[in-house]
Design a protein around this motif. Structure first.
Motif, PDB file in Angstrom:
ATOM      1  N   PRO A  39       0.802  -1.142  -0.011  1.00 21.77           N
ATOM      2  CA  PRO A  39       0.091  -0.043   0.125  1.00 21.77           C
ATOM      3  C   PRO A  39       1.055   1.440  -0.119  1.00 21.77           C
ATOM      4  CG  PRO A  39      -0.232  -1.045   2.223  1.00 21.77           C
ATOM      5  CD  PRO A  39       0.501  -1.993   1.261  1.00 21.77           C
ATOM      6  N   ASP A  40       1.985   1.222   0.504  1.00 21.86           N
ATOM      7  CA  ASP A  40       2.796   2.312   0.380  1.00 21.86           C
ATOM      8  C   ASP A  40       3.552   2.738  -0.749  1.00 21.86           C
ATOM      9  OD1 ASP A  40       2.511   2.530   3.311  1.00 21.86           O
ATOM     10  OD2 ASP A  40       4.605   1.889   3.849  1.00 21.86           O
ATOM     11  N   LEU A  41       3.674   1.654  -1.681  1.00 18.28           N
ATOM     12  CA  LEU A  41       4.015   1.998  -3.183  1.00 18.28           C
ATOM     13  C   LEU A  41       2.879   2.379  -3.729  1.00 18.28           C
ATOM     14  CD1 LEU A  41       6.535  -1.120  -3.579  1.00 18.28           C
ATOM     15  CD2 LEU A  41       7.011   1.556  -3.050  1.00 18.28           C
ATOM     16  N   ALA A  42       1.646   2.032  -3.560  1.00 22.88           N
ATOM     17  CA  ALA A  42       0.378   2.252  -4.190  1.00 22.88           C
ATOM     18  C   ALA A  42       0.036   3.594  -4.073  1.00 22.88           C
ATOM     19  CB  ALA A  42      -0.691   1.157  -3.766  1.00 22.88           C
ATOM     20  N   ALA A  43       0.307   4.061  -3.136  1.00 22.53           N
ATOM     21  CA  ALA A  43       0.051   5.629  -2.699  1.00 22.53           C
ATOM     22  C   ALA A  43       0.713   6.561  -3.558  1.00 22.53           C
ATOM     23  CB  ALA A  43       0.592   5.767  -1.292  1.00 22.53           C
ATOM     24  N   ARG A  44       1.823   6.026  -4.361  1.00 23.88           N
ATOM     25  CA  ARG A  44       2.514   6.662  -5.409  1.00 23.88           C
ATOM     26  C   ARG A  44       1.923   6.941  -6.648  1.00 23.88           C
ATOM     27  NH1 ARG A  44       8.651   4.370  -4.802  1.00 23.88           N
ATOM     28  NH2 ARG A  44       8.752   4.526  -2.507  1.00 23.88           N
ATOM     29  N   LEU A  45       0.785   6.290  -6.649  1.00 25.30           N
ATOM     30  CA  LEU A  45       0.091   6.373  -8.141  1.00 25.30           C
ATOM     31  C   LEU A  45      -1.377   6.971  -7.845  1.00 25.30           C
ATOM     32  CD1 LEU A  45       0.241   2.476  -8.910  1.00 25.30           C
ATOM     33  CD2 LEU A  45       1.640   4.476  -9.912  1.00 25.30           C
ATOM     34  N   ASP A  46      -1.987   7.571  -9.015  1.00 25.93           N
ATOM     35  CA  ASP A  46      -3.532   7.710  -8.816  1.00 25.93           C
ATOM     36  C   ASP A  46      -4.161   6.567  -9.187  1.00 25.93           C
ATOM     37  OD1 ASP A  46      -2.844  10.234  -8.053  1.00 25.93           O
ATOM     38  OD2 ASP A  46      -2.690  11.012  -9.986  1.00 25.93           O
ATOM     39  N   VAL A  47      -4.940   6.015  -8.746  1.00 25.67           N
ATOM     40  CA  VAL A  47      -5.655   4.673  -8.985  1.00 25.67           C
ATOM     41  C   VAL A  47      -7.002   5.004  -9.056  1.00 25.67           C
ATOM     42  CG1 VAL A  47      -6.176   2.272  -8.383  1.00 25.67           C
ATOM     43  CG2 VAL A  47      -3.948   3.491  -7.960  1.00 25.67           C
ATOM     44  N   GLU A  48      -7.753   4.803  -9.954  1.00 31.32           N
ATOM     45  CA  GLU A  48      -9.386   4.759 -10.197  1.00 31.32           C
ATOM     46  C   GLU A  48      -9.873   3.660 -10.814  1.00 31.32           C
ATOM     47  OE1 GLU A  48     -12.415   7.949 -11.732  1.00 31.32           O
ATOM     48  OE2 GLU A  48     -10.277   8.677 -11.705  1.00 31.32           O
ATOM     49  N   ARG A  49     -10.767   3.002  -9.898  1.00 36.70           N
ATOM     50  CA  ARG A  49     -11.780   2.084 -10.146  1.00 36.70           C
ATOM     51  C   ARG A  49     -13.019   2.561 -11.005  1.00 36.70           C
ATOM     52  NH1 ARG A  49      -8.556   1.614  -5.897  1.00 36.70           N
ATOM     53  NH2 ARG A  49      -7.531  -0.335  -5.687  1.00 36.70           N
ATOM     54  N   VAL A  50     -13.170   2.009 -12.106  1.00 32.03           N
ATOM     55  CA  VAL A  50     -14.263   2.672 -12.913  1.00 32.03           C
ATOM     56  C   VAL A  50     -15.243   1.043 -12.951  1.00 32.03           C
ATOM     57  CG1 VAL A  50     -13.122   4.178 -13.998  1.00 32.03           C
ATOM     58  CG2 VAL A  50     -13.160   2.057 -15.095  1.00 32.03           C
ATOM     59  N   PRO A  51     -16.524   1.436 -13.396  1.00 35.01           N
ATOM     60  CA  PRO A  51     -17.631   0.396 -13.473  1.00 35.01           C
ATOM     61  C   PRO A  51     -17.197  -0.634 -14.626  1.00 35.01           C
ATOM     62  CG  PRO A  51     -18.551   2.340 -13.084  1.00 35.01           C
ATOM     63  CD  PRO A  51     -17.310   2.533 -13.241  1.00 35.01           C
ATOM     64  N   PHE A  52     -17.484  -1.818 -14.543  1.00 40.58           N
ATOM     65  CA  PHE A  52     -17.276  -2.686 -15.747  1.00 40.58           C
ATOM     66  C   PHE A  52     -18.117  -2.267 -16.908  1.00 40.58           C
ATOM     67  CE2 PHE A  52     -19.138  -6.486 -17.874  1.00 40.58           C
ATOM     68  CZ  PHE A  52     -18.224  -6.990 -18.474  1.00 40.58           C
ATOM     69  N   ALA A  53     -19.437  -1.777 -16.838  1.00 39.04           N
ATOM     70  CA  ALA A  53     -19.966  -1.355 -18.190  1.00 39.04           C
ATOM     71  C   ALA A  53     -19.376  -0.766 -19.026  1.00 39.04           C
ATOM     72  CB  ALA A  53     -21.246  -1.072 -17.761  1.00 39.04           C
ATOM     73  N   ARG A  54     -19.600  -0.586 -20.138  1.00 39.49           N
ATOM     74  CA  ARG A  54     -19.081   0.361 -21.256  1.00 39.49           C
ATOM     75  C   ARG A  54     -20.258   0.947 -21.598  1.00 39.49           C
ATOM     76  NH1 ARG A  54     -14.220  -1.862 -24.960  1.00 39.49           N
ATOM     77  NH2 ARG A  54     -13.316  -3.252 -23.530  1.00 39.49           N
ATOM     78  N   PRO A  55     -19.877   2.407 -21.994  1.00 39.55           N
ATOM     79  CA  PRO A  55     -18.738   2.927 -22.168  1.00 39.55           C
ATOM     80  C   PRO A  55     -18.309   3.483 -20.996  1.00 39.55           C
ATOM     81  CG  PRO A  55     -20.462   4.504 -22.918  1.00 39.55           C
ATOM     82  CD  PRO A  55     -21.044   3.061 -22.611  1.00 39.55           C
ATOM     83  N   ARG A  56     -17.016   3.342 -20.808  1.00 34.55           N
ATOM     84  CA  ARG A  56     -15.935   3.824 -19.659  1.00 34.55           C
ATOM     85  C   ARG A  56     -15.776   5.145 -19.948  1.00 34.55           C
ATOM     86  NH1 ARG A  56     -13.404  -2.090 -20.176  1.00 34.55           N
ATOM     87  NH2 ARG A  56     -14.992  -3.181 -19.068  1.00 34.55           N
ATOM     88  N   GLY A  57     -16.635   6.005 -19.369  1.00 37.52           N
ATOM     89  CA  GLY A  57     -16.383   7.681 -19.598  1.00 37.52           C
ATOM     90  C   GLY A  57     -15.170   8.093 -19.362  1.00 37.52           C
ATOM     91  N   LYS A  58     -14.664   7.845 -17.898  1.00 31.06           N
ATOM     92  CA  LYS A  58     -13.458   8.353 -17.537  1.00 31.06           C
ATOM     93  C   LYS A  58     -12.184   8.003 -18.541  1.00 31.06           C
ATOM     94  CE  LYS A  58     -14.802   9.498 -12.880  1.00 31.06           C
ATOM     95  NZ  LYS A  58     -14.623   9.202 -11.526  1.00 31.06           N
TER      96      LYS A  58
END
Length: 113
Positions: A39-58
């Motif tokens: 988790p300390d290394l993960a904090a160096r990234l911007d992580v975004e979880r998006v819904p499965f359904a398409r279209p995936r707007g972001k």
């Protein structure tokens, strides 16, 4: 220096083609495991979880409609020369390449074997 951004599919999604079942993306889940273990290394990234359904707007906003497959890592600065680009951004959408980039750029352990 701009941060790398990682898009993943939200775990625990449903698929209308398979009613009554809950899923995880097998490719995103590999990355999720690495993020959870470090988790300390993960904090160096911007992580975004998006819904499965398409279209995936972001994801479309970031890379365009042709690049909605996940996971995808968008390189914030100093991208490797071999990566494709979309909308002026370098990215990796192959899970093994993403994991290698996380090791090279952010200090995560390398895959063995």
């Amino acid at each position: 220096m701009a941060r790398d951004k990682l898009f993943l599919i939200q775990p625990g999604f449903s698929d209308p083609k398979h009613p009554g079942r809950t899923f995880v993306c097998p490719f995103c889940n590999q990355v999720e495991g690495l993020l959870a273990a470090f988790p300390d290394l993960a904090a160096r990234l911007d992580v975004e979880r998006v819904p499965f359904a398409r279209p995936r707007g972001k994801v479309i906003d970031a890379l365009g409609e042709r690049h909605q497959s996940l996971p995808v890592l968008i390189i914030g600065s100093d991208p490797p020369a071999d990566l494709p680009t979309a909308k002026g951004k370098a990215f990796a959408d192959n899970t093994r390449r993403i994991l290698a980039l996380l090791a090279e750029r952010h200090g995560f352990p390398h895959l063995h074997g």
